[in-house]
Design a protein around this motif. Sequence first.
Motif, PDB file in Angstrom:
ATOM      1  N   THR A  62       0.812  -1.211   0.000  1.00 31.12           N
ATOM      2  CA  THR A  62       0.000   0.000   0.000  1.00 31.12           C
ATOM      3  C   THR A  62       0.849   1.266   0.000  1.00 31.12           C
ATOM      4  N   VAL A  63       2.078   1.194   0.503  1.00 34.21           N
ATOM      5  CA  VAL A  63       2.981   2.345   0.378  1.00 34.21           C
ATOM      6  C   VAL A  63       3.305   2.574  -1.098  1.00 34.21           C
ATOM      7  N   LYS A  64       3.581   1.482  -1.801  1.00 37.51           N
ATOM      8  CA  LYS A  64       3.794   1.589  -3.250  1.00 37.51           C
ATOM      9  C   LYS A  64       2.576   2.212  -3.921  1.00 37.51           C
ATOM     10  N   ASN A  65       1.381   1.783  -3.529  1.00 34.79           N
ATOM     11  CA  ASN A  65       0.164   2.332  -4.122  1.00 34.79           C
ATOM     12  C   ASN A  65       0.082   3.845  -3.915  1.00 34.79           C
ATOM     13  N   ALA A  66       0.406   4.301  -2.711  1.00 35.07           N
ATOM     14  CA  ALA A  66       0.321   5.732  -2.416  1.00 35.07           C
ATOM     15  C   ALA A  66       1.354   6.523  -3.211  1.00 35.07           C
ATOM     16  N   GLU A  67       2.549   5.985  -3.351  1.00 31.03           N
ATOM     17  CA  GLU A  67       3.583   6.643  -4.152  1.00 31.03           C
ATOM     18  C   GLU A  67       3.150   6.736  -5.613  1.00 31.03           C
ATOM     19  N   MET A  68       2.542   5.663  -6.118  1.00 30.41           N
ATOM     20  CA  MET A  68       2.072   5.672  -7.505  1.00 30.41           C
ATOM     21  C   MET A  68       0.919   6.657  -7.696  1.00 30.41           C
ATOM     22  N   LYS A  83       7.927  17.755 -17.447  1.00 33.12           N
ATOM     23  CA  LYS A  83       8.260  16.375 -17.821  1.00 33.12           C
ATOM     24  C   LYS A  83       7.322  15.394 -17.128  1.00 33.12           C
ATOM     25  N   GLN A  84       6.829  14.411 -17.893  1.00 30.53           N
ATOM     26  CA  GLN A  84       6.034  13.339 -17.322  1.00 30.53           C
ATOM     27  C   GLN A  84       6.939  12.342 -16.584  1.00 30.53           C
ATOM     28  N   ILE A  85       6.441  11.809 -15.476  1.00 27.71           N
ATOM     29  CA  ILE A  85       7.209  10.868 -14.668  1.00 27.71           C
ATOM     30  C   ILE A  85       6.943   9.440 -15.119  1.00 27.71           C
ATOM     31  N   THR A  86       8.002   8.687 -15.340  1.00 29.84           N
ATOM     32  CA  THR A  86       7.908   7.249 -15.559  1.00 29.84           C
ATOM     33  C   THR A  86       8.408   6.547 -14.307  1.00 29.84           C
ATOM     34  N   ALA A  87       7.550   5.729 -13.684  1.00 32.00           N
ATOM     35  CA  ALA A  87       7.924   5.004 -12.476  1.00 32.00           C
ATOM     36  C   ALA A  87       8.449   3.627 -12.847  1.00 32.00           C
ATOM     37  N   VAL A  88       9.656   3.313 -12.427  1.00 25.77           N
ATOM     38  CA  VAL A  88      10.221   1.971 -12.588  1.00 25.77           C
ATOM     39  C   VAL A  88      10.005   1.256 -11.259  1.00 25.77           C
ATOM     40  N   VAL A  89       9.068   0.324 -11.221  1.00 23.52           N
ATOM     41  CA  VAL A  89       8.649  -0.329  -9.986  1.00 23.52           C
ATOM     42  C   VAL A  89       9.423  -1.629  -9.801  1.00 23.52           C
ATOM     43  N   GLU A  90      10.003  -1.809  -8.611  1.00 23.68           N
ATOM     44  CA  GLU A  90      10.747  -3.027  -8.297  1.00 23.68           C
ATOM     45  C   GLU A  90      10.277  -3.608  -6.961  1.00 23.68           C
ATOM     46  N   ASP A  91      10.426  -4.913  -6.810  1.00 19.07           N
ATOM     47  CA  ASP A  91      10.033  -5.653  -5.619  1.00 19.07           C
ATOM     48  C   ASP A  91      11.263  -5.963  -4.771  1.00 19.07           C
ATOM     49  N   GLY A  92      11.325  -5.395  -3.561  1.00 21.94           N
ATOM     50  CA  GLY A  92      12.421  -5.703  -2.647  1.00 21.94           C
ATOM     51  C   GLY A  92      12.281  -7.053  -1.977  1.00 21.94           C
ATOM     52  N   ALA A  93      11.097  -7.686  -2.098  1.00 26.40           N
ATOM     53  CA  ALA A  93      10.864  -9.070  -1.672  1.00 26.40           C
ATOM     54  C   ALA A  93      11.161  -9.319  -0.193  1.00 26.40           C
ATOM     55  N   TYR A 324       3.520   9.194  -0.052  1.00 28.32           N
ATOM     56  CA  TYR A 324       2.801  10.142  -0.910  1.00 28.32           C
ATOM     57  C   TYR A 324       3.429  11.533  -0.806  1.00 28.32           C
ATOM     58  N   LEU A 325       3.679  11.969   0.435  1.00 25.26           N
ATOM     59  CA  LEU A 325       4.321  13.269   0.663  1.00 25.26           C
ATOM     60  C   LEU A 325       5.697  13.327   0.013  1.00 25.26           C
ATOM     61  N   ASP A 326       6.469  12.235   0.117  1.00 28.32           N
ATOM     62  CA  ASP A 326       7.827  12.231  -0.425  1.00 28.32           C
ATOM     63  C   ASP A 326       7.841  12.570  -1.906  1.00 28.32           C
ATOM     64  N   VAL A 327       6.879  12.040  -2.658  1.00 24.91           N
ATOM     65  CA  VAL A 327       6.850  12.308  -4.104  1.00 24.91           C
ATOM     66  C   VAL A 327       6.591  13.791  -4.351  1.00 24.91           C
ATOM     67  N   TYR A 328       5.664  14.361  -3.609  1.00 27.70           N
ATOM     68  CA  TYR A 328       5.379  15.787  -3.774  1.00 27.70           C
ATOM     69  C   TYR A 328       6.541  16.656  -3.292  1.00 27.70           C
ATOM     70  N   ALA A 329       7.216  16.223  -2.225  1.00 26.77           N
ATOM     71  CA  ALA A 329       8.377  16.983  -1.746  1.00 26.77           C
ATOM     72  C   ALA A 329       9.495  16.960  -2.784  1.00 26.77           C
ATOM     73  N   TRP A 330       9.712  15.796  -3.409  1.00 26.40           N
ATOM     74  CA  TRP A 330      10.722  15.704  -4.484  1.00 26.40           C
ATOM     75  C   TRP A 330      10.368  16.651  -5.620  1.00 26.40           C
ATOM     76  N   LYS A 331       9.103  16.653  -6.039  1.00 28.22           N
ATOM     77  CA  LYS A 331       8.663  17.557  -7.111  1.00 28.22           C
ATOM     78  C   LYS A 331       8.944  19.006  -6.743  1.00 28.22           C
ATOM     79  N   ALA A 332       8.568  19.401  -5.513  1.00 27.38           N
ATOM     80  CA  ALA A 332       8.778  20.790  -5.095  1.00 27.38           C
ATOM     81  C   ALA A 332      10.259  21.132  -5.040  1.00 27.38           C
TER      82      ALA A 332
END
Length: 413
Positions: A62-68, A83-93, A324-332
Motif C-alpha cells: 500500500t505504500v507503493k500504491n500511495a507513491e504511484m 516532464k512526465q514521470i515514468t515510475a520503474v517499480v521493483e520488488d524488494g521481496a 505520498y508526501l515524499d513524491v510531492y516533496a521531491w517535485k517541489a
Amino acid sequence: MTIASKKASLIALLMIGTALTACSKKPEGGEAPKTDAAAPADGVKVGVLQSLSGTMAISEVTVKNAEMLAIEEINAAGGVMGKQITAVVEDGASDPAVFAQKASKLTESDKVSTVFGGWTSASRKAMLPVFEKNKNLLWYPVQFEGNECSPNIMYSGAQPNQQALPAFDWAKDKGYKNYFLVGSDYVYPRTANLILKKHIEGAGFKVAGEEYQPLGGTDFSGVIAKIRAAKPDLIFNTLNGDSNVAFFKQMAAAGMTPTKLPVMSFSIGEQEAQAMGPSLIEGSYAAWNYFQTLQSPENAKFVAAYKAKYGADAVVTDPMVHGYLDVYAWKAAVEKAGDFDPAKVRAAAVALDPIPSPLGPAKFAPNNSLTQTAYIGQADPAGQFKILWTSKAPIPPEPYDPLAFPGKTCVIP
C-alpha cells in the motif's frame, strides 16, 4: 519464514483488503503512470522500491500504491518541470540483499533521478551504500531507530523522539511503570528498544523483559510464557510484518487480549489492522505521526483520492502518507532547484517552505528528517484509530538520542 497456512491466510487477506495497481481504476483527468524502464524523451524516470512479496508485503504494497497515486496526480497536473514521470517499480521481496540489488539496478542501469521506498531498517541500511556510491537520493517513508544521518537519504518517517519516546511519555502519564519489550530481530527494534530502555530506567521504572523473534517468525509460545511470568503493565511492540498476526492471535488464545494487557505498537496501522482482522487488535494502542481519522481538508482529499483509485474499503496509514508526501516533496525540491541532480534536489528540499500534506504543513530539517506531530491512537472495532493524545507542537527530529548516543550529532554539509 511463516508456515504455509499463515502465508495463505495473509495472502487472502491482502487480496481482499488491498487492490493492487494492476487492477486499479484510472482516475479521471490523467493517464496511469508508466512502469517500464524506458522513459520518453521528454520524461523523467524515478524508482519505486517496496516489498511486493514476502513478510513485509502486508505493509509495503500500500505504500507503493500511495507513491504511484502521487506520481499519477503529478503527471495529470503537467508533470515536473514539464516532464512526465515514468515510475520503474521493483520488488524488494522483504529481503535486504534484494533491496540492495534493486537499488543498484535502478540507479546504475535504469538511471533514475531518485528512488522512493524501503520499510525495514535492514533494507535501508543495505541500500545506503548504493545511494552514497552512486550519489543518488532515496526518500524513505517509515519510522526508524535514528542513529543514522546521510546526505543521500531523505528521512520522512519518524525519528525515535517523534514516535517511541512520545509513546513512553504518554505511558508515564497513564501510570504505567513496568514494561515488556517485544520486537523483530533486526536493527530497528533492537535500537528503538535500547533507546526506550535508557528512558524507562532513567525515569526509575522497570523493564520486565525483552524478547525478539526473527522477521516473519510465528511461534510466540516462549515469549508469551515470559510475558505471563513478568506481569508487565504495558507491552511495547516493535514487531514488523505478518509476525504481528501470530503474536496477537497467540496472546488472545492465552487470555491476554489488549483490553487485559495493553499493547503499544509502532508498526501496526490501519492497513495492518484490516489485514489482521480488526477484532484481533481492538483496544490496543499505536503511536504514529498520522492516522486516517485526522480531520483536515488535505487529509480528506487524500483519503478520497486513494479510495477512488484503490476501492471504497481501502484504508490509509502513516507510511503511505509519508510515501505520498515524499513524491510531492521531491517535485517541489526539483522545481526549486531547477534541476533533477540529486545533490541540488537535496539542498533545495531542506530549504523548502512547509508543504501542504495530509499530515499538515510538512518541512524537512537541515538533517534531512521531517519535523512532525506525534499521536497516540486506540484501535476501534472497524480497525481505525481514535486519537487519544497529540503532542503540543510539531517535534523537530533528533537522529541521535542523547541518552543512548551521547555526544553524537547529525550535520550534513
